[in-house]
Design an enzyme around this catalytic site. Structure first.
Site, PDB file in Angstrom:
ATOM      1  N   ASN A 155       0.951  -1.283   0.270  1.00 47.66           N
ATOM      2  CA  ASN A 155       0.193   0.091   0.316  1.00 47.66           C
ATOM      3  C   ASN A 155       0.768   1.228   0.308  1.00 47.66           C
ATOM      4  O   ASN A 155       1.351   1.357   0.739  1.00 47.66           O
ATOM      5  CB  ASN A 155      -0.780   0.055   1.467  1.00 47.66           C
ATOM      6  CG  ASN A 155      -2.005   1.284   1.546  1.00 47.66           C
ATOM      7  OD1 ASN A 155      -2.027   2.157   0.359  1.00 47.66           O
ATOM      8  ND2 ASN A 155      -1.978   1.334   2.786  1.00 47.66           N
ATOM      9  N   GLU A 188      -4.212   0.116  -5.197  1.00 49.11           N
ATOM     10  CA  GLU A 188      -4.767   1.098  -5.993  1.00 49.11           C
ATOM     11  C   GLU A 188      -6.054   1.846  -4.968  1.00 49.11           C
ATOM     12  O   GLU A 188      -5.886   3.095  -5.012  1.00 49.11           O
ATOM     13  CB  GLU A 188      -4.742   1.042  -7.163  1.00 49.11           C
ATOM     14  CG  GLU A 188      -3.843   0.732  -8.180  1.00 49.11           C
ATOM     15  CD  GLU A 188      -4.391   0.794  -9.574  1.00 49.11           C
ATOM     16  OE1 GLU A 188      -5.236   0.319 -10.145  1.00 49.11           O
ATOM     17  OE2 GLU A 188      -3.163   0.649 -10.075  1.00 49.11           O
ATOM     18  N   SER A 212       2.378  -3.457   5.041  1.00 52.42           N
ATOM     19  CA  SER A 212       1.729  -1.683   4.588  1.00 52.42           C
ATOM     20  C   SER A 212       1.342  -1.126   6.824  1.00 52.42           C
ATOM     21  O   SER A 212       1.953  -2.409   7.356  1.00 52.42           O
ATOM     22  CB  SER A 212      -0.017  -2.494   3.847  1.00 52.42           C
ATOM     23  OG  SER A 212      -0.780  -0.793   4.198  1.00 52.42           O
ATOM     24  N   GLY A 213      -0.145  -1.338   7.385  1.00 57.28           N
ATOM     25  CA  GLY A 213      -0.282  -0.890   8.208  1.00 57.28           C
ATOM     26  C   GLY A 213      -0.885  -1.776   8.791  1.00 57.28           C
ATOM     27  O   GLY A 213      -0.975  -3.026   7.496  1.00 57.28           O
ATOM     28  N   ASP A 214      -2.234  -2.513   9.335  1.00 53.97           N
ATOM     29  CA  ASP A 214      -2.651  -3.385   9.854  1.00 53.97           C
ATOM     30  C   ASP A 214      -3.623  -3.179   9.166  1.00 53.97           C
ATOM     31  O   ASP A 214      -4.236  -4.252   9.071  1.00 53.97           O
ATOM     32  CB  ASP A 214      -2.428  -3.487  11.182  1.00 53.97           C
ATOM     33  CG  ASP A 214      -2.001  -4.027  12.008  1.00 53.97           C
ATOM     34  OD1 ASP A 214      -1.657  -4.341  12.071  1.00 53.97           O
ATOM     35  OD2 ASP A 214      -1.891  -2.490  13.090  1.00 53.97           O
ATOM     36  N   GLU A 219      -8.002  -6.643   5.398  1.00 53.56           N
ATOM     37  CA  GLU A 219      -8.385  -6.593   3.449  1.00 53.56           C
ATOM     38  C   GLU A 219      -8.350  -8.177   3.316  1.00 53.56           C
ATOM     39  O   GLU A 219      -9.562  -9.078   3.310  1.00 53.56           O
ATOM     40  CB  GLU A 219      -8.430  -6.187   3.337  1.00 53.56           C
ATOM     41  CG  GLU A 219      -8.828  -4.553   3.077  1.00 53.56           C
ATOM     42  CD  GLU A 219      -7.869  -3.660   1.910  1.00 53.56           C
ATOM     43  OE1 GLU A 219      -8.381  -4.213   0.918  1.00 53.56           O
ATOM     44  OE2 GLU A 219      -8.581  -2.719   1.853  1.00 53.56           O
ATOM     45  N   GLY A 244       3.252   0.719   8.176  1.00 58.16           N
ATOM     46  CA  GLY A 244       1.893   1.461   8.516  1.00 58.16           C
ATOM     47  C   GLY A 244       1.945   2.485   9.283  1.00 58.16           C
ATOM     48  O   GLY A 244       3.033   2.919   9.683  1.00 58.16           O
ATOM     49  N   ASP A 527     -10.105  -4.227  14.308  1.00 59.54           N
ATOM     50  CA  ASP A 527      -8.360  -3.985  13.527  1.00 59.54           C
ATOM     51  C   ASP A 527      -7.934  -2.750  13.384  1.00 59.54           C
ATOM     52  O   ASP A 527      -7.484  -2.363  11.648  1.00 59.54           O
ATOM     53  CB  ASP A 527      -8.435  -4.505  12.427  1.00 59.54           C
ATOM     54  CG  ASP A 527      -8.564  -6.258  13.211  1.00 59.54           C
ATOM     55  OD1 ASP A 527      -8.258  -6.558  13.935  1.00 59.54           O
ATOM     56  OD2 ASP A 527      -8.180  -6.919  12.128  1.00 59.54           O
ATOM     57  N   GLY A 528      -8.838  -1.586  13.790  1.00 60.15           N
ATOM     58  CA  GLY A 528      -8.135   0.100  13.215  1.00 60.15           C
ATOM     59  C   GLY A 528      -9.402   0.157  12.137  1.00 60.15           C
ATOM     60  O   GLY A 528      -9.251   1.751  11.974  1.00 60.15           O
TER      61      GLY A 528
END
Length: 550
Positions: A155, A188, A212-214, A219, A244, A527-528
């Site tokens: 990401n 994207e 990426s982050g969490d 996803e 992230g 998860d945020g």
């Protein structure tokens, strides 16, 4: 090149050779390979003990043999890559730092013979390094798969927007050194990764790695569990490379490895090193039910109240990285809220055993050794005359505990893939009699954790492990002062908050929970990620997923 056995029977030498150092042919060294170490000693007229360097194979990520383009030079080269723990500059802390050792082999006139000798050394180093990863205190842990073909989902907007730069500066070289074939896929838009893993042919990949982050891993996990073949898909090993602002799972994995905490790029290097070890462990997932949306699967946390507010409100400070949570905490403390609601949970009893916790997932686990053996038996891509790595970067758009008084929640199982929830009743039905109902209706926060860290610098559940089968439920009752709450969060940096004896703080291990907010407005995060505000319930599924942990 001769081979010698050491006098000791504890750690005998299996290979011995005398080489020159690549780039400095006058520097000669004696190299010995044992089961645990690569020992390098400079050859001098008057040998000195400090010229001896012992390199632990536990810190080795890869080794390769090669020849230079110069056809007139018959020499072959041996490169060994280590990431040992070293003292950080101007700090007493430790972090993993890259160390490359290159040797030149030119004892024979035949170039192919020199390369064959170098390949023999490279294979021996890789084999012993691999064995060291499987051993702990001399005992083999288990037979685990060795991913070598990874889809790396990046990401580019995560954290400070530097994911691709971090990949280029650290990860690309590290994976290449470890001989990992990987393809980079740049996401994207939101849910791009979720759509991709729902449709992709997973047989092409030994692992899916998220840089990426969490949020991106959230996803991917939900995309895998939405597939018709979810039972097999969720066994796909997952990896995490932090880029992230939260990086909670990455910090948890680093914590589980037993080394001192690190942050930012040092955490990325640590997780990259663990990824290259290619050891796979089971990881708990938690199914989450809200009133009107399909259930979700969570790997990290469920939050309501203060923590959820800070997480979402601090999005505006994303450009400062992990410091966003510190800023958000201070802002929210200035206007501390009380949240009304009802909390209930099913306690985790002392007789909750591993077998009981894994019973619902036994179908998943039966085939794990079969897939591990299949991966381990895949032919090596190395050959005496060729050592190549594939790395392409592109954007891809197409790409046992059954309780008789409880029946699975209809909201969870209706037309949905994934495991059934045996501990939950529909949200509109009363709770079973063996659940504990918290009488206090005024809360400052409710936090359900299944990993150790809530952020890089927040050790929220210090007793958690990847697959303990517990939800670590933490809640703070109303009445706590701003100063006391700040003290709790400062203590959480070291995981010491549970030992503060704060009368407003409660921590307990549970297997399922239900939260019914009574305040008309609020935020609930999984998860945020923000989910529907209203009644929510959760159940842990022990060891459902697979995670590359080292």
């Amino acid at each position: 090149m001769d081979q010698r056995r050491a006098d000791t029977s504890i750690n005998p030498v299996s290979l011995y050779g005398e080489f020159t150092v690549t780039g400095c042919r006058k520097a000669r060294c004696a190299v010995s390979l044992t089961e645990k170490d690569l020992i390098v000693q400079r050859i001098l007229l008057a040998p000195v003990g400090r010229n001896k360097v012992v390199l632990s194979l536990k810190d080795c990520v890869g080794c390769r043999a090669y020849r230079e383009d110069d056809n007139a030079d018959p020499a072959a080269h041996l490169a060994v890559y280590f990431y040992p723990l070293k003292r950080r500059w101007m700090s007493s802390g430790l972090s993993r730092q890259r160390a490359e050792h290159c040797f030149r082999l030119a004892s024979l006139q035949d170039p192919c013979a020199n390369l064959e000798e170098a390949e023999k050394w490279a294979r021996a180093v890789r084999e012993r390094s691999t064995r060291q990863q499987y051993l702990r205190d001399g005992v083999s842990l288990s037979l685990l798969s060795r991913p070598s073909r990874m889809m790396l989902l990046v990401n580019p907007q995560s954290g400070k927007g530097q994911a691709l730069t971090l990949y280029n500066n650290h990860i690309q070289r590290m994976l290449n050194e470890a001989g990992v074939t990987h393809t980079v896929v740049i996401t994207e838009r939101q849910n791009h990764a979720r759509e991709l893993v729902k449709e992709t042919d997973l047989s092409q990949w030994d692992a899916l790695v998220i840089m990426s982050g969490d949020g991106l891993l959230f996803e991917v996990i939900n995309g895998l569990l939405e597939r018709p073949d979810w039972e097999e898909a969720i066994r796909t090993p997952l990896g995490i490379l932090p880029s992230g602002s939260g990086n909670a799972l990455a910090a948890s994995i680093h914590h589980y490895s037993g080394v001192p905490p690190v942050f930012s790029e040092e955490l990325l290097v640590s997780c990259g090193f663990l990824l290259c070890q290619r050891l796979v462990a089971r990881m708990d997932l938690v199914s989450i039910h809200v009133a009107s949306s399909p259930r979700l699967f969570s790997f990290l946390s469920l939050a309501w109240g203060f923590v959820a507010d800070v997480d979402i409100e601090s999005e505006k400070y994303r450009h400062v990285g992990a410091a966003r949570f510190t800023i958000g905490t201070l802002v929210r403390l200035a206007s501390l809220h009380v949240y009304k609601g009802k909390l209930a949970y099913l306690p985790a009893t002392e007789d909750y055993s591993i077998e009981e916790g894994l019973e619902n997932n036994k179908t998943l686990h039966c085939n794990n050794q079969v897939s591990s053996l299949a991966s381990a038996s895949r032919p090596s891509r190395d050959s005496p005359c060729q050592n190549t790595f594939h790395n392409s970067c592109h954007s891809n758009n197409s790409l046992k505990a059954q309780r008789t008084e409880s029946t699975p929640s209809r909201s969870a199982t209706k037309a949905l893939a994934g495991p059934s929830d045996s501990l939950l009743l529909p949200l509109d039905q009363p709770l079973p009699s063996d659940w504990v109902v918290v009488q206090e209706e005024d809360f400052v926060l409710m936090l359900a954790m299944y990993q150790s860290h809530l952020a890089e610098d927040l050790l929220a559940a210090p007793g958690a492990t990847l697959d303990d089968g517990f939800i670590h439920l933490i809640y703070v009752r109303a009445g706590i002062s701003r100063a006391a709450l700040l003290k709790l969060f400062l203590a959480m940096e070291k995981g010491a908050h549970l030992a503060t004896n704060c009368q407003h703080l409660v921590h307990t291990k549970v297997r399922a929970l239900r939260l019914e907010p009574h305040s008309p407005k609020g935020i609930i995060t999984v998860d945020g990620e923000v989910v529907e505000y209203g009644p929510v319930q959760a159940e842990v599924h022990r060891g459902l997923a697979r995670l590359i942990t080292g």
